[in-house]
Write a protein that holds these residues in place. Structure first.
Motif, PDB file in Angstrom:
ATOM      1  N   ALA A  24       0.926   4.381  -2.864  1.00  0.00           N
ATOM      2  CA  ALA A  24       0.850   5.821  -2.623  1.00  0.00           C
ATOM      3  C   ALA A  24       1.763   6.564  -3.593  1.00  0.00           C
ATOM      4  O   ALA A  24       1.446   7.674  -4.044  1.00  0.00           O
ATOM      5  N   GLY A  35      -1.895   9.293  -1.907  1.00  0.00           N
ATOM      6  CA  GLY A  35      -0.710   9.657  -2.676  1.00  0.00           C
ATOM      7  C   GLY A  35      -1.032  10.703  -3.727  1.00  0.00           C
ATOM      8  O   GLY A  35      -0.244  11.629  -3.972  1.00  0.00           O
ATOM      9  N   SER A  78      -4.869   4.281  -0.377  1.00  0.00           N
ATOM     10  CA  SER A  78      -3.432   4.523  -0.556  1.00  0.00           C
ATOM     11  C   SER A  78      -3.168   5.325  -1.824  1.00  0.00           C
ATOM     12  O   SER A  78      -2.396   6.291  -1.818  1.00  0.00           O
ATOM     13  N   PHE A 119       0.822  -1.206   0.000  1.00  0.00           N
ATOM     14  CA  PHE A 119       0.000   0.000   0.000  1.00  0.00           C
ATOM     15  C   PHE A 119       0.863   1.265   0.000  1.00  0.00           C
ATOM     16  O   PHE A 119       0.489   2.276  -0.602  1.00  0.00           O
ATOM     17  N   THR A 120       2.004   1.209   0.684  1.00  0.00           N
ATOM     18  CA  THR A 120       2.916   2.361   0.654  1.00  0.00           C
ATOM     19  C   THR A 120       3.431   2.603  -0.761  1.00  0.00           C
ATOM     20  O   THR A 120       3.527   3.750  -1.217  1.00  0.00           O
ATOM     21  N   TRP A 143      -8.544  -0.128   1.459  1.00  0.00           N
ATOM     22  CA  TRP A 143      -7.263   0.449   1.870  1.00  0.00           C
ATOM     23  C   TRP A 143      -6.367   0.691   0.654  1.00  0.00           C
ATOM     24  O   TRP A 143      -5.626   1.682   0.608  1.00  0.00           O
ATOM     25  N   LEU A 144      -6.439  -0.200  -0.312  1.00  0.00           N
ATOM     26  CA  LEU A 144      -5.669  -0.010  -1.547  1.00  0.00           C
ATOM     27  C   LEU A 144      -6.112   1.279  -2.245  1.00  0.00           C
ATOM     28  O   LEU A 144      -5.279   2.091  -2.673  1.00  0.00           O
TER      29      LEU A 144
END
Length: 417
Positions: free
Chosen positions: A235, A360, A356, A231-232, A352-353
């Motif tokens: 972003a 971003g 993210s 997920f990071t 959550w995806l």
């Protein structure tokens, strides 16, 4: 540590007719596209309504940004509610509330001033239906064949770029030909109509997450280290998209061509659509995780020509390439997320995806706005976001087997019979 996903065996190329010929697939895809069209319409309609009623562009832009931001932030909550109570119980009330608030804004906004308008817009953003996460959670049950599911996911991901071409154009056209209030009303009606098409479809009405197994103990939290890295990295993908939108406006001002501000994002979205069509027509070698890495690398390479500060024509052609690989990255990210998510938490993980990428994108837009007066720095931001994404994917590294420190892979789950 490894991001893992099931490998796809080589198979003959399939057609989109085969995908759309499955019961309810065309209905769900069409309903989701219509229901999500307001995602592209609402920010423009809100901005135009604010300015038409004497507000500043800065205030209108703030409300537009708030609508998109709170919509993304609320996605995981709706995903978790769907995983607990089913899709209809979440889709219907959120769509009714969202549409009601958008219809209320032109009526109540002028009388309550900026404070009331802000409250209405924020509440409307919080209540946007989570159609994207919900529909993608249905594919495993509707399309047990992995090849068909692969094509449906690529088609779904590729076509979403069209929302941000058609949506703003439709809102602007309605506001110009009639009034911004009509653009807000059309946004509300389309959102409610598309959600109704999805929510009344039998697969959505019957859908419930698969029951948890012995492997899915309370210790297996949704946000595992593998998912955090994934997920990071996403972003960074969103950062590149947000920076592109601002860079396009800066290019338009530099060259005195207003059309560039819409043409460059449209070319990028067109590349995403075409890339999705090509990617989904066959099964590619390697696991989705390896495809994710390769797609992220190509996404980064695609942005590098912008560092040469190309002419408007060359820039329009150049942004098609990273757009083409955006669909590959996002589609593979969904498959990998499904493989790493505990049973019964898929909708929440998908949400959550989405969050993210949205977070971003907001960060990319904000930073690009501050650097808009510096051409090289502004042009380098999309590549910076792509490099960030690739770095985190490489940090995770693809594993050689479908197991490891993440949870053990499980069969696809979906609707109860």
């Amino acid at each position: 540590m490894s991001l893992t996903a099931p490998s796809a065996a080589p198979a003959p190329r399939i057609t989109y007719r085969a995908v759309l010929g499955n019961p309810y697939v065309a209905r769900l895809l069409g309903g989701t596209l219509i229901g999500r069209l307001p995602n592209g319409m609402a920010p423009i309609a809100i901005l135009l309504w604010i300015t038409a009623n004497g507000g500043s562009i800065a205030f209108g832009g703030l409300l537009s940004a708030l609508y998109g931001l709170v919509s993304a932030l609320a996605q995981p909550v709706k995903g978790r509610l769907m995983d607990r109570y089913g899709q209809t119980a979440v889709h219907v009330p959120t769509a009714l509330l969202n549409s009601s608030l958008l219809l209320t804004l032109p009526v109540a906004g002028p009388h309550g001033g900026p404070a009331l308008a802000t409250v209405i817009v924020v509440a409307a953003g919080l209540s946007t239906p989570a159609l994207e996460a919900g529909t993608r959670a249905l594919w495993p049950s509707l399309l047990p064949d992995q090849r068909l599911r692969h094509a449906a996911l690529a088609l779904d991901t590729g076509t979403q770029g069209l929302l941000y071409i058609v949506g703003p154009l439709l809102a602007a056209a309605l506001a110009s030909a009639h009034t911004p209030s009509l653009a807000l009303a059309a946004t509300a009606v389309l959102g409610l109509a598309g959600t109704a098409v999805v929510a009344t479809a039998p697969p959505s009405r019957r859908w419930h997450p698969a029951p948890r197994t012995a492997d899915d103990t309370p210790a297996r939290r949704l946000v595992s280290p593998e998912l955090v890295l994934l997920f990071t990295s996403l972003a960074g993908i969103g950062f590149a998209i947000g920076a592109l939108n601002v860079w396009a406006v800066a290019m338009a001002e530099t060259h005195g061509t207003d059309m560039l501000s819409g043409l460059l994002p449209a070319a990028f979205s067109t590349g995403s659509f075409l890339g999705g069509l090509v990617y989904g027509r066959r099964t590619w070698p390697g696991s989705p995780t390896h495809q994710l890495l390769l797609g992220a690398g190509a996404f980064l390479v695609g942005w590098l020509p912008l560092l040469a500060l190309p002419s408007p024509y060359a820039a329009t052609v150049a942004v098609v390439l990273p757009g083409a690989f955006l669909t590959v990255v996002v589609a593979c990210a969904y498959v990998t997320t499904d493989a790493l998510t505990p049973t019964g938490r898929t909708s929440e993980a998908y949400a959550w995806l989405i969050l993210s990428i949205g977070a971003g994108q907001a960060a990319g837009t904000a930073l690009a706005g501050r650097l808009a007066d510096h051409p090289l720095a502004s042009a380098a931001l999309p590549a910076t976001g792509a490099a960030f994404a690739l770095a985190f994917l490489l940090l995770a590294g693809p594993g050689p087997s479908p197991s490891g420190r993440g949870r053990r892979l499980r069969p696809a789950h979906g609707a109860r019979p």
